[in-house]
Design a protein around this motif. Sequence first.
Motif, short mmCIF file in Angstrom:
data_model
loop_
_atom_site.label_atom_id
_atom_site.label_comp_id
_atom_site.label_asym_id
_atom_site.label_seq_id
_atom_site.Cartn_x
_atom_site.Cartn_y
_atom_site.Cartn_z
N ARG A 107 26.95 -19.75 -28.30
CA ARG A 107 27.55 -19.13 -29.48
C ARG A 107 26.46 -18.69 -30.45
NH1 ARG A 107 33.00 -21.89 -31.71
NH2 ARG A 107 33.04 -19.84 -32.67
N THR A 108 25.48 -19.55 -30.64
CA THR A 108 24.36 -19.20 -31.53
C THR A 108 23.59 -18.01 -30.98
OG1 THR A 108 24.13 -21.48 -32.29
CG2 THR A 108 22.22 -20.05 -32.54
N LEU A 109 23.34 -18.01 -29.67
CA LEU A 109 22.56 -16.94 -29.08
C LEU A 109 23.29 -15.60 -29.10
CD1 LEU A 109 20.88 -18.72 -26.03
CD2 LEU A 109 19.93 -18.22 -28.28
N VAL A 110 24.61 -15.62 -28.93
CA VAL A 110 25.37 -14.37 -29.02
C VAL A 110 25.23 -13.78 -30.41
CG1 VAL A 110 27.66 -13.33 -28.95
CG2 VAL A 110 26.98 -14.93 -27.17
N ARG A 111 25.32 -14.63 -31.44
CA ARG A 111 25.15 -14.13 -32.81
C ARG A 111 23.75 -13.57 -33.02
NH1 ARG A 111 28.35 -18.81 -33.99
NH2 ARG A 111 26.50 -20.05 -34.45
N GLN A 112 22.74 -14.22 -32.45
CA GLN A 112 21.38 -13.71 -32.57
C GLN A 112 21.23 -12.38 -31.82
OE1 GLN A 112 19.16 -15.12 -34.64
NE2 GLN A 112 20.85 -16.54 -35.06
N ALA A 113 21.87 -12.29 -30.67
CA ALA A 113 21.76 -11.06 -29.87
C ALA A 113 22.29 -9.85 -30.62
CB ALA A 113 22.51 -11.23 -28.55
N LEU A 114 23.32 -10.05 -31.43
CA LEU A 114 23.91 -8.94 -32.17
C LEU A 114 22.95 -8.39 -33.22
CD1 LEU A 114 27.54 -10.29 -32.66
CD2 LEU A 114 26.72 -8.61 -30.99
N ARG A 115 21.95 -9.16 -33.59
CA ARG A 115 20.96 -8.71 -34.57
C ARG A 115 19.74 -8.07 -33.90
NH1 ARG A 115 22.44 -14.08 -36.47
NH2 ARG A 115 23.78 -13.89 -38.31
N MET A 116 19.80 -7.90 -32.58
CA MET A 116 18.65 -7.41 -31.83
C MET A 116 18.85 -5.98 -31.34
SD MET A 116 17.95 -10.96 -29.72
CE MET A 116 16.64 -10.30 -28.71
N ARG A 117 19.73 -5.26 -31.99
CA ARG A 117 20.04 -3.87 -31.65
C ARG A 117 20.36 -3.68 -30.16
NH1 ARG A 117 19.19 0.36 -29.21
NH2 ARG A 117 19.41 2.45 -30.04
N PRO A 118 21.37 -4.38 -29.68
CA PRO A 118 21.74 -4.18 -28.26
C PRO A 118 22.57 -2.92 -28.07
CG PRO A 118 23.22 -5.77 -29.27
CD PRO A 118 22.21 -5.39 -30.33
N ASP A 119 22.22 -2.14 -27.07
CA ASP A 119 23.13 -1.07 -26.65
C ASP A 119 24.23 -1.63 -25.78
OD1 ASP A 119 21.90 1.35 -27.77
OD2 ASP A 119 20.22 0.85 -26.47
N ARG A 120 23.89 -2.70 -25.05
CA ARG A 120 24.89 -3.40 -24.24
C ARG A 120 24.67 -4.90 -24.42
NH1 ARG A 120 27.80 0.30 -20.23
NH2 ARG A 120 26.61 2.24 -20.46
N LEU A 121 25.68 -5.59 -24.91
CA LEU A 121 25.62 -7.04 -25.01
C LEU A 121 26.21 -7.62 -23.73
CD1 LEU A 121 25.23 -9.71 -26.57
CD2 LEU A 121 27.53 -9.38 -27.50
N VAL A 122 25.45 -8.50 -23.08
CA VAL A 122 25.87 -9.08 -21.81
C VAL A 122 25.85 -10.60 -21.94
CG1 VAL A 122 25.43 -9.21 -19.33
CG2 VAL A 122 24.79 -7.14 -20.60
N VAL A 123 26.98 -11.24 -21.66
CA VAL A 123 27.05 -12.69 -21.62
C VAL A 123 27.20 -13.08 -20.15
CG1 VAL A 123 28.24 -14.78 -22.35
CG2 VAL A 123 28.04 -12.85 -23.92
N GLY A 124 26.16 -13.69 -19.60
CA GLY A 124 26.13 -13.94 -18.17
C GLY A 124 27.32 -14.71 -17.66
#
Length: 388
Positions: free
Chosen positions: A250-267
């Motif tokens: 959950r923490t990492l997904v929130r961090q990922a959203l701040r990393m300018r993803p064109d595609r967010l992938v949750v394995g």
Amino acid sequence: MIDELPAGLVDAVRERLASTPGDLTPHRVAEALRDTGRPVGDATVLAVHEALRRDVVGAGPLEPLLGLPGVTDVVVNGSGEVYLDRGDGLERSPVTFPDEAAVRRLAQRLAAIGGRRLDDAAPFVDLRLADGTRFHAVLAPIARPGTVISLRVPRRGGFTLDELVAARTLGEPLARLLERIVGARLAFLVSGGTGTGKTTLLAALLQRVPPGERLVVVEDSSELRPDHPHVVGLEARPPNAEGAGAIGLRTLVRQALRMRPDRLVVGEVRGGEVVELLAALNTGHEGGCGTLHANSAVDVPARVEALALAAGLGREAAHSQLASAVDVVVHLARRRDGTRRVAELAVPVRDDAGLVSMQVAVSVGPTLRLDEGPGLERLLDRLGEGER
């Protein structure tokens, strides 16, 4: 020759070597053999040296199995049973361990390589080894018939979509449909049971993402390695021996959203991170995707609901988020003969009460023939290919 060594010989040499410091060399093995009064022929020395080397290097006696072409899994059920999977289901291998202590030593050594503790106080471990192999172990007596080891082997470079077609995981028409789903930036989930090939298919689909797009991959244990020029991975961290320092998905997904993803992938969506993923897909992050354990595409809404409820999101809100976040579910199944196949594509549909059910768009027959389902028109509409 190793299998023909007298019982107890390797253990006797191991004890001798442990009593004095030094590297593991054939010369030291020969000296230890002389001290025990055993024969010191060249063949015996080399066989004992190899047996001991396996104890301290790589995956020990499992190393040859991990190197076999096409192997995806190697599992150990105590000292007497070792199985491998080359894509057609589990098959028993001729490899065995001399005793339970040998299995336990291997499990503890692999855990230590990964920086984790494995003993009676912490009798199970799940981690990724340096080469990308997923390692899980449970010590006896928690596990029966002895210490159990499971190794998931990543394919070097991963499979391409065309290779999956050649392996008959899916047919050519379905592969082209999946390519259009990726190209249209539809949000999708790959569902299926354990070992059905969800991660393999997802990695193949991510290879078809345009090279100019940035993929940010969040995983509990890093397995997704798509052949794409711009991939950033975030991996969860378990607590240390003192129970501190854990970093969850959950923490990492929130961090990922701040990393300018064109595609967010949750394995692998298997906990509260489903809330963050659904929220992200509802706030402009198109083309996001992930995998989810489910028995069928029809079961996906119930699975998402259960995960969301455990994370504090109410039933109505979970269904509302799912309906607007996910465009299509790609479901895989393992057949009775052990082969893995894409079984169906389904789209979410909301009823008058606001609850989501899945409507099959395409189902796959035994010969990989595609059968149209009631949800096909909805899927084509989302692809921009509906009736004009």
